[in-house]
Design a protein around this motif. Structure first.
Motif, PDB file in Angstrom:
ATOM      1  N   LEU A 130      -7.770  -3.426  25.188  1.00 37.82           N
ATOM      2  CA  LEU A 130      -6.838  -2.566  24.467  1.00 37.82           C
ATOM      3  C   LEU A 130      -5.926  -1.854  25.462  1.00 37.82           C
ATOM      4  CD1 LEU A 130      -9.276  -0.916  21.889  1.00 37.82           C
ATOM      5  CD2 LEU A 130      -7.670  -2.790  21.493  1.00 37.82           C
ATOM      6  N   ASP A 174       7.770  -1.068  24.059  1.00 34.80           N
ATOM      7  CA  ASP A 174       8.349  -1.968  23.068  1.00 34.80           C
ATOM      8  C   ASP A 174       9.714  -2.509  23.493  1.00 34.80           C
ATOM      9  OD1 ASP A 174       8.606  -3.354  20.662  1.00 34.80           O
ATOM     10  OD2 ASP A 174       9.391  -1.626  19.582  1.00 34.80           O
ATOM     11  N   ASN A 212      -4.992   3.488  22.218  1.00 34.25           N
ATOM     12  CA  ASN A 212      -5.678   2.472  23.030  1.00 34.25           C
ATOM     13  C   ASN A 212      -5.919   2.958  24.454  1.00 34.25           C
ATOM     14  OD1 ASN A 212      -5.566   0.765  20.842  1.00 34.25           O
ATOM     15  ND2 ASN A 212      -4.024  -0.590  21.698  1.00 34.25           N
ATOM     16  N   SER A 265       4.665  -0.050  21.418  1.00 34.10           N
ATOM     17  CA  SER A 265       4.518  -1.211  20.553  1.00 34.10           C
ATOM     18  C   SER A 265       3.661  -0.814  19.353  1.00 34.10           C
ATOM     19  CB  SER A 265       3.833  -2.331  21.339  1.00 34.10           C
ATOM     20  OG  SER A 265       3.277  -3.282  20.468  1.00 34.10           O
ATOM     21  N   SER A 266       4.019  -1.288  18.176  1.00 28.83           N
ATOM     22  CA  SER A 266       3.245  -0.933  16.980  1.00 28.83           C
ATOM     23  C   SER A 266       1.832  -1.513  17.023  1.00 28.83           C
ATOM     24  CB  SER A 266       3.970  -1.391  15.711  1.00 28.83           C
ATOM     25  OG  SER A 266       4.162  -2.788  15.753  1.00 28.83           O
ATOM     26  N   THR A 267       1.636  -2.585  17.760  1.00 29.48           N
ATOM     27  CA  THR A 267       0.307  -3.197  17.832  1.00 29.48           C
ATOM     28  C   THR A 267      -0.478  -2.788  19.074  1.00 29.48           C
ATOM     29  OG1 THR A 267       1.282  -5.156  18.852  1.00 29.48           O
ATOM     30  CG2 THR A 267       0.948  -5.215  16.458  1.00 29.48           C
ATOM     31  N   HIS A 268       0.181  -2.136  20.032  1.00 30.08           N
ATOM     32  CA  HIS A 268      -0.484  -1.671  21.257  1.00 30.08           C
ATOM     33  C   HIS A 268      -0.067  -0.225  21.497  1.00 30.08           C
ATOM     34  CE1 HIS A 268      -1.783  -5.738  22.233  1.00 30.08           C
ATOM     35  NE2 HIS A 268      -0.556  -6.151  21.970  1.00 30.08           N
ATOM     36  N   SER A 269      -0.695   0.712  20.746  1.00 32.03           N
ATOM     37  CA  SER A 269      -0.229   2.091  20.713  1.00 32.03           C
ATOM     38  C   SER A 269      -1.060   3.025  21.601  1.00 32.03           C
ATOM     39  CB  SER A 269      -0.206   2.592  19.263  1.00 32.03           C
ATOM     40  OG  SER A 269      -1.510   2.510  18.714  1.00 32.03           O
TER      41      SER A 269
END
Length: 172
Positions: A50, A55, A38, A31-35
């Motif tokens: 985090l 995705d 983290n 995912s671009s927001t959970h990369s």
């Protein structure tokens, strides 16, 4: 934690994070927001808020190169009970793998993560298969519940660096 895994970590094993070549680290289907940082980077992976999240579906393909040759002993993969990884295939020194060819190669080791593993119990690897590791590819094939999203809270690679010794030459 079993006595075997507890004593194994104590045998000069270290967190290999300092030996990761960050310029080459990749994660497919993140995912671009959970990369990946983290779950892998110091400081980020200790923050429970985090996570690394898949995705398009539940699979993740993580490539981790090292800046020197290492011996990999065990891996810790923490995740939530439902969306945490289940089947994890590890490949030593396999570059340029994608979802289209990941099943073309036999893994160096395969782990089916238990609830204890998801809480931080190390998975002891087939040590003989991870003696001269320049890179590690981690294929998360599925998750605990069969849902479309896999979440990884923390990844720790435990092992040692390969000590290089110079042989004395005649005349030294």
């Amino acid at each position: 934690m079993s006595a075997e895994s507890a004593s194994a970590i104590q045998r000069n094993q270290v967190d290999l994070l300092d030996f990761v070549d960050w310029s080459g680290v990749e994660c497919l289907n993140q995912s671009s927001t959970h990369s990946l940082p983290n779950a892998l980077k110091q400081g980020y992976r200790e923050d429970e808020g985090l996570v690394l999240e898949s995705d398009a579906d539940e699979q993740l393909l993580i490539y981790i190169p090292f800046n020197q040759v290492v011996k990999l002993h065990s891996i810790i993969i923490k995740g939530p009970e439902e969306e945490g990884p289940k089947t994890v295939k590890l490949f030593s020194n396999r570059e340029h793998m994608g979802f289209s060819n990941v099943n073309d190669f036999p893994p160096s080791d395969t782990a089916v993560l238990s609830e204890d593993n998801l809480k931080g119990k190390p998975v002891i690897l087939k040590y003989v298969k991870f003696q001269n590791v320049r890179s590690l590819t981690v294929f998360v094939e599925d998750n605990q519940s069969g849902s479309d999203i896999t979440k990884v809270e923390k990844i720790v690679l435990c092992g040692t660096t390969v000590e290089t010794t110079r042989k004395a030459m005649p005349g030294d």
